[in-house]
Write a protein that holds these residues in place. Structure first.
Motif, PDB file in Angstrom:
ATOM      1  N   VAL A   7       0.722  -0.914   0.373  1.00 43.88           N
ATOM      2  CA  VAL A   7      -0.142   0.458  -0.358  1.00 43.88           C
ATOM      3  C   VAL A   7       1.028   1.220  -0.097  1.00 43.88           C
ATOM      4  O   VAL A   7       1.725   1.061   0.353  1.00 43.88           O
ATOM      5  CB  VAL A   7      -0.439   0.229   0.879  1.00 43.88           C
ATOM      6  N   TRP A   8       0.455   2.527  -0.645  1.00 44.89           N
ATOM      7  CA  TRP A   8       1.191   3.854  -0.405  1.00 44.89           C
ATOM      8  C   TRP A   8       0.090   5.054  -0.441  1.00 44.89           C
ATOM      9  O   TRP A   8      -1.053   4.732  -0.687  1.00 44.89           O
ATOM     10  CB  TRP A   8       1.879   3.686  -1.748  1.00 44.89           C
ATOM     11  N   GLY A   9       0.431   6.103   0.429  1.00 44.14           N
ATOM     12  CA  GLY A   9       0.172   7.129   0.219  1.00 44.14           C
ATOM     13  C   GLY A   9       1.078   8.173   0.717  1.00 44.14           C
ATOM     14  O   GLY A   9       2.682   7.953   0.674  1.00 44.14           O
ATOM     15  N   ALA A  10       0.454   9.475   0.342  1.00 49.02           N
ATOM     16  CA  ALA A  10       1.304  10.890   0.626  1.00 49.02           C
ATOM     17  C   ALA A  10       0.213  12.030   1.103  1.00 49.02           C
ATOM     18  O   ALA A  10      -0.422  11.728   0.483  1.00 49.02           O
ATOM     19  CB  ALA A  10       2.151  11.282  -0.850  1.00 49.02           C
ATOM     20  N   ALA A  11       1.224  12.743   2.398  1.00 51.84           N
ATOM     21  CA  ALA A  11      -0.227  13.587   2.149  1.00 51.84           C
ATOM     22  C   ALA A  11       1.103  14.479   2.703  1.00 51.84           C
ATOM     23  O   ALA A  11       3.149  14.881   3.120  1.00 51.84           O
ATOM     24  CB  ALA A  11      -1.005  13.523   3.778  1.00 51.84           C
ATOM     25  N   SER A  12       0.724  16.312   3.040  1.00 54.01           N
ATOM     26  CA  SER A  12       1.023  17.126   4.249  1.00 54.01           C
ATOM     27  C   SER A  12       0.890  17.606   5.594  1.00 54.01           C
ATOM     28  O   SER A  12      -0.680  16.932   5.233  1.00 54.01           O
ATOM     29  CB  SER A  12       1.387  18.319   3.040  1.00 54.01           C
ATOM     30  N   GLY A  13       1.054  17.901   6.083  1.00 52.72           N
ATOM     31  CA  GLY A  13       0.523  18.560   6.872  1.00 52.72           C
ATOM     32  C   GLY A  13       1.659  19.156   8.095  1.00 52.72           C
ATOM     33  O   GLY A  13       2.495  19.197   7.985  1.00 52.72           O
ATOM     34  N   PRO A  14       0.509  20.110   9.297  1.00 54.99           N
ATOM     35  CA  PRO A  14       1.874  21.241   9.498  1.00 54.99           C
ATOM     36  C   PRO A  14       2.692  20.407  10.390  1.00 54.99           C
ATOM     37  O   PRO A  14       4.353  21.254  11.225  1.00 54.99           O
ATOM     38  CB  PRO A  14       0.595  21.545  11.157  1.00 54.99           C
ATOM     39  N   THR A  15       2.731  19.245  11.097  1.00 49.06           N
ATOM     40  CA  THR A  15       4.251  19.142  11.495  1.00 49.06           C
ATOM     41  C   THR A  15       4.913  17.430  11.067  1.00 49.06           C
ATOM     42  O   THR A  15       3.845  16.667  10.283  1.00 49.06           O
ATOM     43  CB  THR A  15       4.009  18.258  13.182  1.00 49.06           C
ATOM     44  N   GLU A  16       5.702  16.605  11.684  1.00 47.26           N
ATOM     45  CA  GLU A  16       5.743  15.548  10.868  1.00 47.26           C
ATOM     46  C   GLU A  16       5.401  14.726  10.999  1.00 47.26           C
ATOM     47  O   GLU A  16       4.959  13.450  10.421  1.00 47.26           O
ATOM     48  CB  GLU A  16       7.556  14.959  11.871  1.00 47.26           C
ATOM     49  N   MET A  17       4.305  14.358  12.337  1.00 55.06           N
ATOM     50  CA  MET A  17       4.046  13.565  12.851  1.00 55.06           C
ATOM     51  C   MET A  17       2.742  13.695  12.236  1.00 55.06           C
ATOM     52  O   MET A  17       1.668  12.607  11.542  1.00 55.06           O
ATOM     53  CB  MET A  17       4.016  13.103  14.259  1.00 55.06           C
ATOM     54  N   SER A  18       1.790  14.486  12.508  1.00 57.01           N
ATOM     55  CA  SER A  18       0.770  15.217  11.591  1.00 57.01           C
ATOM     56  C   SER A  18       0.542  14.328   9.474  1.00 57.01           C
ATOM     57  O   SER A  18      -0.045  14.320   9.516  1.00 57.01           O
ATOM     58  CB  SER A  18       0.140  16.579  11.549  1.00 57.01           C
ATOM     59  N   SER A  19       1.828  14.902   9.571  1.00 52.93           N
ATOM     60  CA  SER A  19       2.356  14.635   7.962  1.00 52.93           C
ATOM     61  C   SER A  19       1.644  13.073   7.500  1.00 52.93           C
ATOM     62  O   SER A  19       1.849  12.126   6.931  1.00 52.93           O
ATOM     63  CB  SER A  19       3.257  14.943   7.226  1.00 52.93           C
TER      64      SER A  19
END
Length: 167
Positions: A7-19
């Motif tokens: 499986v795979w995915g990608a995302a962004s967020g305000p912190t390392e852990m949230s992304s």
């Protein structure tokens, strides 16, 4: 174990852990406690690239994975993060190998690096291998916050991590 799903995915967020959490959600495995293992594929187990995981058990359980994870901060000079996973089985449904590469790299570089790693691992073993497979998740780094790309090989279904309270 029924199969190993890639499986795979990608995302962004305000912190390392949230992304990272959002990238796991994109891959469908955000509700599990991931336990990383080294990269040997058991004999007689199918490996299939599925993109997003189906439900693999109740939330909070343990899920055994081989993980490739790349995280970058938007303040960095990099333009992409890529996570890639390559695998090859020995002939006749024998055991096999996963190899990972993750970093600030474009898709082509990530795929080449993971193929090089897999080839090196194959040379360490006296098995005759089938042709390799590769999955790569490559995404631009967002200018604000953090961006994560993941590719995971998920071994079977989840297992309880603790015993439920007995009344």
């Amino acid at each position: 174990m029924s199969s190993i799903r890639v499986v795979w995915g990608a995302a962004s967020g305000p912190t390392e852990m949230s992304s990272y959490d959002a990238a796991l959600a994109d891959a469908g495995v955000e509700n599990y406690n991931l336990v990383s293992v080294s990269s040997v594929i058991p004999a007689d187990v199918d490996v299939e690239a599925v993109g997003t995981a189906p439900t693999l058990g109740p939330a909070g359980e343990r899920l055994t994975v081989v993980e490739s994870r790349a995280i970058a901060c938007g303040d960095d000079a990099s333009s992409r993060v890529s996570a890639s996973l390559a695998w090859a089985r020995s002939v006749g449904d024998g055991p096999g190998l996963f190899y990972e590469f993750a970093g600030e790299a474009d898709r082509e570089t990530a795929e080449n690096r993971v193929r090089e790693g897999l080839a090196a691992g194959q040379e360490l073993r006296e098995w005759e291998f089938d042709e390799p497979s590769v999955v790569c998740e490559s995404t631009p780094v967002e200018s604000d916050g953090y961006t994560t790309a993941v590719v995971l090989a998920v071994y079977g279904e989840s297992d309880p991590i603790v015993r439920p309270n007995a009344g």
